[in-house]
Design a protein around this motif. Structure first.
Motif, short mmCIF file in Angstrom:
data_model
loop_
_atom_site.label_atom_id
_atom_site.label_comp_id
_atom_site.label_asym_id
_atom_site.label_seq_id
_atom_site.Cartn_x
_atom_site.Cartn_y
_atom_site.Cartn_z
N VAL A 1 0.84 -1.20 0.00
CA VAL A 1 0.00 0.00 0.00
C VAL A 1 0.88 1.25 0.00
O VAL A 1 1.79 1.39 0.81
N ILE A 2 0.59 2.14 -0.95
CA ILE A 2 1.21 3.46 -0.98
C ILE A 2 0.08 4.48 -0.80
O ILE A 2 -0.86 4.51 -1.59
N GLY A 3 0.17 5.27 0.25
CA GLY A 3 -0.85 6.27 0.51
C GLY A 3 -0.35 7.66 0.14
O GLY A 3 0.86 7.90 0.05
N ALA A 4 -1.27 8.58 -0.07
CA ALA A 4 -0.90 9.96 -0.40
C ALA A 4 -1.91 10.92 0.21
O ALA A 4 -3.09 10.60 0.35
N THR A 5 -1.42 12.10 0.56
CA THR A 5 -2.29 13.11 1.15
C THR A 5 -1.68 14.49 0.94
O THR A 5 -0.45 14.61 0.79
N ASN A 6 -2.53 15.51 0.95
CA ASN A 6 -2.03 16.89 0.91
C ASN A 6 -2.35 17.63 2.20
O ASN A 6 -2.33 18.86 2.23
N VAL A 7 -2.67 16.88 3.25
CA VAL A 7 -2.95 17.50 4.55
C VAL A 7 -2.01 16.90 5.59
O VAL A 7 -1.31 15.91 5.35
N ASP A 8 -2.00 17.52 6.78
CA ASP A 8 -1.13 17.08 7.87
C ASP A 8 -1.81 15.97 8.66
O ASP A 8 -2.58 16.23 9.58
N ARG B 1 1.46 2.68 10.72
CA ARG B 1 1.80 1.62 9.76
C ARG B 1 2.15 2.22 8.40
O ARG B 1 3.08 1.77 7.74
N LEU B 2 1.40 3.23 7.98
CA LEU B 2 1.67 3.85 6.68
C LEU B 2 2.99 4.60 6.68
O LEU B 2 3.66 4.71 5.65
#
Length: 331
Positions: free
Chosen positions: A144-151, A168-169
């Motif tokens: 799993v590769i996660g992405a976000t533009n928030v803190d 875990r991420l």
């Protein structure tokens, strides 16, 4: 390469450092979290992580979690059995099943519900899940590769994101620099987009950018990052009357017009917060509003400080103080 994709082009120290991090993280079979502002190329970095990994010849499955309602997201991720809900007429495999043996890229993770986060955590921890409406445990091998533009750490502190899933991420976190901190990359990227647009229009030659245009491109703060640069450059090339002349007209705001509709004056507005909309941290909320308004004003004034200060009702020195406070660079 699809027309809308961003290229991995860059020679700035900040960008080269990210590519080194990606190469190092790709070899390990662990979750990775990619963090960055909108338009910085998080999906491209996820692709690079996959294709440099031992899973390169297996499936790379992508899902933007914000594009699907939470009611449907669970089914999209984990699949469903026939009859699981009204429209479920047949069994359907979810994204985790489709990514078995490969990589699953989950963009906009912060928008997922706590229930979905708990199930994602279980798959990362044990490789197990059940389809909606099913009682049989399925096993998958998915990175799993996660992405976000928030803190996300701040959300976790406020109980709005599961801290155990974040742990875990965050085996490794790759933070992408905004374009304003990659000044050396602006012109190579701009030339790439311009040449590609020139070819798309059936022209043989791109004559480059005028010196004034180059200066404007380099001094603009790029709140929309590479995606915004692409749009600005393609628009400039498309509007060229003479293909043999260099680009001399740059329009950062396509809505700019003397006939643009004007919003109601703020003095006439009444603040009526909806239930639950009052911020938990008023100072942080106001700081973010101050930063967003400053970036918007800079964009509207082509990053020129005196017109920006005038639009915001500030002195030149007051604006400079705000830029320093938020780390906003204009050159």
């Amino acid at each position: 390469m699809k027309r809308d994709e961003q290229p991995i082009i860059g020679e700035s120290p900040a960008f080269l450092s990210v590519l080194e991090e990606v190469s190092r993280a790709a070899a390990l079979d662990r979750p990775v979290l990619i963090v960055g502002e909108r338009g910085t190329g998080k999906e491209l970095i996820a692709e690079r992580l996959h294709f440099l990994s031992p899973r390169w010849d297996q499936a790379l499955v992508k899902l933007n979690c914000a594009a699907i309602s939470n009611a449907l997201l669970e089914s999209e991720l984990f699949g469903h059995e026939a009859g699981a809900y009204t429209d479920a007429s047949a069994r359907r495999a979810g994204r985790f099943e489709r990514a078995d043996g490969g990589t699953l890229f989950l963009d906009e993770l912060a928008t997922t519900s706590m229930n979905v986060q708990e199930k994602i955590l279980r798959v990362i921890e044990y490789g197990q899940f059940e389809r909606l409406g099913g009682n049989r445990t399925l096993e998958v091998d998915v990175r799993v590769i996660g992405a976000t533009n928030v803190d996300l750490p701040s959300l976790a502190e406020r109980g709005e994101f599961r801290a155990d899933l974040l742990d875990r991420l965050a085996f490794d976190v790759i933070t992408l620099p905004p374009l304003r901190d990659r000044r050396e990359d602006i012109l190579p990227l701009a030339e790439h987009f311009a040449i590609r647009m020139t070819r798309e229009m059936g022209r043989e030659l791109f004559a480059g950018f005028s010196s004034a245009s180059i200066e404007r491109l380099l001094n603009f703060p790029w709140p929309g990052n590479v995606r915004q640069l692409k749009n600005v450059v393609e628009r400039a090339v498309y509007r060229l009357d003479d293909a043999e002349e260099p680009v001399s007209r740059i329009q950062f705001d396509p809505f700019e017009s003397p006939w643009r509709p004007v919003e109601r004056s703020s003095e006439n507005r009444v603040f009526e917060p909806a239930s639950g909309s009052i911020p938990d941290d008023l100072r942080a909320h106001l700081d973010q509003i101050e930063k967003d308004c400053t970036l918007a004003a800079l964009e509207a004034n082509d990053a020129r400080l005196k017109p920006t200060a005038k639009q915001l009702g500030l002195s030149y020195d007051q604006l400079r103080g705000i830029l320093r406070k938020h780390g906003i660079k204009t050159r």
